[in-house]
Every structure is written in C-alpha cells, then in structure tokens.
Design a protein around this motif. Structure first.
Motif, mmCIF file in Angstrom:
data_model
loop_
_atom_site.group_PDB
_atom_site.id
_atom_site.type_symbol
_atom_site.label_atom_id
_atom_site.label_comp_id
_atom_site.label_asym_id
_atom_site.label_seq_id
_atom_site.Cartn_x
_atom_site.Cartn_y
_atom_site.Cartn_z
ATOM 1 N N GLY A 134 -42.357 -15.959 -74.572
ATOM 2 C CA GLY A 134 -42.436 -16.669 -73.289
ATOM 3 C C GLY A 134 -41.727 -15.929 -72.172
ATOM 4 O O GLY A 134 -42.128 -15.971 -71.014
ATOM 5 N N LEU A 135 -40.664 -15.233 -72.558
ATOM 6 C CA LEU A 135 -39.881 -14.488 -71.574
ATOM 7 C C LEU A 135 -40.763 -13.456 -70.882
ATOM 8 O O LEU A 135 -40.775 -13.317 -69.662
ATOM 9 C CB LEU A 135 -38.759 -13.773 -72.318
ATOM 10 N N LEU A 136 -41.521 -12.751 -71.719
ATOM 11 C CA LEU A 136 -42.384 -11.699 -71.197
ATOM 12 C C LEU A 136 -43.512 -12.298 -70.369
ATOM 13 O O LEU A 136 -43.701 -11.958 -69.197
ATOM 14 C CB LEU A 136 -42.957 -10.892 -72.371
ATOM 15 N N PHE A 137 -44.233 -13.253 -70.993
ATOM 16 C CA PHE A 137 -45.362 -13.867 -70.286
ATOM 17 C C PHE A 137 -44.891 -14.522 -68.994
ATOM 18 O O PHE A 137 -45.535 -14.432 -67.956
ATOM 19 C CB PHE A 137 -46.038 -14.926 -71.155
ATOM 20 N N GLY A 138 -43.773 -15.188 -69.087
ATOM 21 C CA GLY A 138 -43.255 -15.917 -67.926
ATOM 22 C C GLY A 138 -42.940 -14.977 -66.782
ATOM 23 O O GLY A 138 -43.298 -15.237 -65.629
ATOM 24 N N SER A 139 -42.265 -13.866 -67.105
ATOM 25 C CA SER A 139 -41.918 -12.929 -66.032
ATOM 26 C C SER A 139 -43.184 -12.361 -65.411
ATOM 27 O O SER A 139 -43.318 -12.311 -64.181
ATOM 28 C CB SER A 139 -41.064 -11.763 -66.538
ATOM 29 N N VAL A 140 -44.117 -11.956 -66.283
ATOM 30 C CA VAL A 140 -45.356 -11.379 -65.751
ATOM 31 C C VAL A 140 -46.095 -12.404 -64.904
ATOM 32 O O VAL A 140 -46.617 -12.098 -63.823
ATOM 33 C CB VAL A 140 -46.259 -10.875 -66.901
ATOM 34 N N PHE A 141 -46.078 -13.659 -65.371
ATOM 35 C CA PHE A 141 -46.796 -14.694 -64.629
ATOM 36 C C PHE A 141 -46.247 -14.842 -63.209
ATOM 37 O O PHE A 141 -46.997 -14.837 -62.236
ATOM 38 C CB PHE A 141 -46.728 -16.038 -65.354
ATOM 39 N N PHE A 142 -44.932 -14.947 -63.085
ATOM 40 C CA PHE A 142 -44.387 -15.147 -61.743
ATOM 41 C C PHE A 142 -44.513 -13.881 -60.885
ATOM 42 O O PHE A 142 -44.613 -13.975 -59.660
ATOM 43 C CB PHE A 142 -42.963 -15.695 -61.798
ATOM 44 N N ILE A 143 -44.546 -12.719 -61.532
ATOM 45 C CA ILE A 143 -44.836 -11.504 -60.757
ATOM 46 C C ILE A 143 -46.248 -11.614 -60.176
ATOM 47 O O ILE A 143 -46.486 -11.335 -59.000
ATOM 48 C CB ILE A 143 -44.723 -10.243 -61.647
ATOM 49 N N LEU A 144 -47.168 -12.072 -61.007
ATOM 50 C CA LEU A 144 -48.543 -12.158 -60.524
ATOM 51 C C LEU A 144 -48.721 -13.221 -59.441
ATOM 52 O O LEU A 144 -49.472 -13.033 -58.491
ATOM 53 C CB LEU A 144 -49.494 -12.417 -61.693
ATOM 54 N N VAL A 145 -47.999 -14.340 -59.592
ATOM 55 C CA VAL A 145 -48.071 -15.356 -58.543
ATOM 56 C C VAL A 145 -47.574 -14.750 -57.231
ATOM 57 O O VAL A 145 -48.170 -14.937 -56.166
ATOM 58 C CB VAL A 145 -47.236 -16.606 -58.911
ATOM 59 N N SER A 146 -46.492 -13.978 -57.323
ATOM 60 C CA SER A 146 -45.964 -13.352 -56.104
ATOM 61 C C SER A 146 -46.997 -12.402 -55.511
ATOM 62 O O SER A 146 -47.153 -12.326 -54.282
ATOM 63 C CB SER A 146 -44.688 -12.557 -56.400
ATOM 64 N N ILE A 147 -47.689 -11.683 -56.382
ATOM 65 C CA ILE A 147 -48.683 -10.739 -55.871
ATOM 66 C C ILE A 147 -49.863 -11.470 -55.244
ATOM 67 O O ILE A 147 -50.372 -11.087 -54.188
ATOM 68 C CB ILE A 147 -49.147 -9.795 -56.996
#
Ligand code: PHE
Length: 471
Positions: free
Chosen positions: A313-326
């Motif tokens: 979840g740590l990995l997916f979560g970080s990537v997810f919020f990076i993508l939301v920011s993008i």
C-alpha cells in the motif's frame, strides 16, 4: 482566415503535433481534481445515484455539444480566447460585447486556479505522508485526524500551495506544447492503470455492492434543485468548459483533426475516470464507516485507509497521490493558459513576465482558501459560505455554466452557419443539424432552466407563498 492565422499562432505559441496530442492535452485539462476529488465528494453530499444520473445527462446533452462549440471557436480564430472572441465577433458582424465570453472565462480560470492550487497541495503533502508510512494499518479515525491536522497547519498548507503554484508557473513559462505533451502521454495512462488497481482493491476489500448502489441507485427523492445546479456546474468544471481553456487548446489543434470525434473521446475518458474513482472510493468509505457526505476530505480520508491496509500500500499509495498531483498539474496549466496567452498576444508581456505576474497574484489570493480551512473556517460573510466555498460556487456553478450558455448562443445563433459547418466538416448533414439544434436550443435552455428553477426554489417560492398567505 484559418491558414494565415495558423501560421502566426504557430510562431507565437506552437501547434500540437496531431489529433492525439490535442486529445491528450484536452484530457489532461479535463481529468483532474474534479474527477478524483470533487466528483466523489459532491456525489456523496448530494445523495449519490440520482445526482450521478443528472450529471451524466448534463455531460451528454450539454457538455459534449458545448465542448464542440468551444473547440471550434478556438480553432477558427487561432488565438487566445479574448482575442478569438473579438475576431469572431467581427467576422460574424455582431456586437463586441460577445468578447465578454473571453474576459469572464479568463477571470474564472484565474479564480479557480487560486483554490485549485491549494487542494492540489494537499495531494502533494499526502505523497510525503504515504512515503513516511503515516497511514500503515491506520484506522479511519487516525486518518481523519491526520487530515484535520493538515488543514489546521497554515504554514504547511501555504508551503504546498507554493510548490504547486511554482510547478504550474514553470510549465506555462516553458510554453505549453513542450512540457505538456510528454507529461500527458506517459502519465495519464499510468493514472488510469492505478485507478483500476484501486478499483480492484475496493472490490476485494470494500463494501462493493453498497458503493455501487450508492452511485447508481436513482433515488430522486434525495435530489434537490441546488443538487441539479451542482451537477450542471460540475459537468462544466470537469470538462474544463465555459472558461476558454478548451478554446485556447482548440487554437493549437491541427486543421484536419475532427472536432466531433475528438471531443467525444475526451468526454468519455473524463467520465470514465470520474466513475472509476467513485467506484474505488465509495466501497472503502462504507467498509470503513466513513460518512459519504464527509465533504472535501472524502478522498483524503477514505483512500489512505485502503492503502494503509493493503499489501504494498505504501508504494501504491505514494504513486497514486503523485499521479493525482500530476492530473491536477495538467489541469492547472490549462486554467491560466487563456490569461497568459492573451497577455503575450497583447504584445505587452513576454511569456515569463506574464506568468510571473499571474502566478504571484493567484498565489496571494490562494491564501484566502488556505485560511478557509482554519482561521477563517467560521468567517462566512458571503452567502453564508467560507471564502473557498464561495469561490467554488461562483466559478463552478455560476461563471462556467453562464460562459457555456453564451458560447452555445454565439455559435448557434450569431456565427454564420457556413463558418460553423467548415469547422465541423466531418459530420453528415443530419448529424450536423442535430448538433446545431442542441447548441441552439437544448444546451442554452437547459442551463437557463436550472438557473430559473434555482432562483424560484431559493427566493421566489418563499415570496410567492407569503403573497398567497396575504391574500
Ligand atoms: N477539469 C478540471 C478538473 O476536473 C478543472 C478545470 C476546470 C480545468 C476548468 C480547466 C478549466 O479538475
């Protein structure tokens, strides 16, 4: 006029490499916080199903026709919205007052940017929190507390708001075609993939059927007139309509690209992202006993609960919020492109000068939104709303629908049918007439009707009742 103007436009701002770059850029503008953050929370606040149905109807019968109208305006004039409208008003031999579409659009974009940047800042802050492991095995209350602590921390919010504003200013300064094309080509598909991963998670661990029923059970008793206005406004907001962003991008669209197909593709992609985001979020909301009407924090509370309890979840979560920011980034760029390209075309500014001025002003005004979540949370001078709520209401529910209404009226009634037909050349006569009738009648009347009913509901019905009682 198309060809000559296209040349000078290309020199000044660049032109998209092809139809797909336009689709990606327009999708980059359309898909943003509106889909992933706003849609789920306003659907939650307005009772779910019936609201979603009205929203989908608004996209289909108002959003798509108006978006075609807006793209064709930009492409025909090949200028930024304000100048485009003045050229087109001259071509159509109508009053210069129609330029107001460009002006109010540029203003709406600016106003949206001021709060958009603050919310996007939350997503940036969450990237750090995810990587830090703040949400690992966290209960919903813990996540709720982390979110309220973030909102209370003015300094932190301002810092993330500044970072996001700098990111936006940076890309716009570099010129839209260079940075943006690449970003959307790689990152948008990645966002899609991750949303589907989340959807899978919520189908495994969330209360999927309850989430599904919430979004797709059409219980009209829960819908109010102001809910209909929210749905209408959101259709404009999510498709980036009524403020010139799509017009500005249309100006960079190659002449041979087909407006109709392109627009339908963008609208479908945008709707898909919103619905998948909703289906990823609500099952988790229900499983974690969070209120669906929790408001702006919905995404920032429910999803970290899911990520925190998920393998990797740590990995997916970080990537997810990076993508939301993008996703937010590619939208915010289109929010100021109309103002900036107008300033550059006026000959008084260069790109960097223009964007610096707009960026600093928008940043300053964004502080009002930051304070709306802490010091000014109870300060509601404007229609009983906080500064943020008021800006959101004014832009999404008033300015964008009105902008769309006038765009439809201009294209439907003021431009010569021949010029309009030239831009939508790919359709058959029947398709074209159908679209034209929608732009002439259905879209403007629908927007006007919602306004009239709302006025009735909010003010006039009370007076009427009082009058009847008097008699
Ligand atoms: N469409 C964007 C979103 O859904 C917001 C936006 C509105 C962008 C208007 C540009 C113009 O987040």
């Amino acid at each position: 006029m198309g060809q000559i103007a296209a040349g000078s436009q290309q020199k000044m701002h660049g032109i998209w490499a092809g139809r797909w770059t336009f689709i990606l850029a327009a999708t980059g503008s359309a898909v943003g916080l509106g889909n992933i953050w706003k849609f789920p929370y306003i659907a939650g606040e307005n009772g779910g199903g019936a609201f979603v149905l009205v929203y989908l109807l608004c996209i289909a019968i108002i959003g798509v026709p108006v978006m075609m109208a807006e793209v064709l305006l930009g492409r025909r004039a090949r200028k930024s919205p304000i100048y485009a409208m003045s050229d087109l008003a001259r071509e159509a031999k109508v009053s210069r007052l129609w330029c107001a579409i460009g002006w109010s659009g540029a203003l709406a974009g600016f106003l949206i940017l001021t709060f958009y940047s603050v919310i996007a800042g939350w997503a940036l802050a969450y990237v750090g929190k995810m990587i830090n492991g703040d949400f690992v095995h966290a209960a919903p209350e813990t996540v709720g507390n982390i979110f309220s602590t973030l909102l209370a921390d003015k300094g932190g919010l301002i810092q993330w708001h500044s970072v996001f504003m700098l990111m936006t200013v940076g890309v716009v300064a570099a010129g839209v075609t260079k940075g943006l094309g690449v970003a959307v080509r790689v990152l948008m598909p990645l966002l899609f993939v991750l949303l589907f991963v989340l959807l899978w998670y919520s189908s495994q661990y969330g209360d999927f059927s309850r989430g599904f029923n919430f979004l797709f059970d059409f219980d009209f008793s829960k819908l109010t007139w102001s809910g209909v206005l929210v749905a209408l406004g959101h259709a404009f907001f999510t498709l980036s309509l009524g403020m010139g962003a799509i017009m500005a991008y249309g100006a960079y669209m190659p002449s041979h690209a087909e407006v109709s197909k392109t627009v339908v593709t963008v609208a479908l992609l945008d709707t898909l992202v919103a619905l998948v985001a909703g289906m990823a979020i609500f099952p988790i909301v229900f499983a974690a006993n969070i209120e669906p009407s929790a408001g702006p924090g919905l995404l920032f509370v429910s999803l970290p609960v899911a990520f925190g309890n998920m393998d990797s979840g740590l990995l997916f979560g970080s990537v997810f919020f990076i993508l939301v920011s993008i996703a937010a980034w590619s939208s915010s760029i289109s929010l100021i492109e109309p103002v900036v390209s107008w300033m550059v075309e006026s000959g008084r500014f260069n790109r960097v000068g223009a964007i610096s001025l707009v960026g600093v002003t928008a940043w300053l005004m964004g502080l009002g939104t930051v304070l709306s979540f802490n010091d000014w949370a109870d300060f509601k001078p404007l229609l009983g709303m906080t500064f943020f709520d008021f800006l959101d209401f004014l832009t999404a529910q008033i300015m964008l629908p009105l902008g769309g209404l006038f765009i439809a009226l201009f294209v439907g009634w003021k431009m010569s049918k021949a010029s309009v037909r030239e831009e939508i050349a790919e359709t058959t006569d029947i398709q074209f007439d159908l679209w034209l009738q929608m732009v002439r009648w259905i879209s403007p009347l629908a927007v006007a009707a919602v306004f009239v009913f709302l006025l009735w509901d909010k003010f006039l019905s009370g007076w009427w009742a009082a009058l009847i009682a008097l008699i």
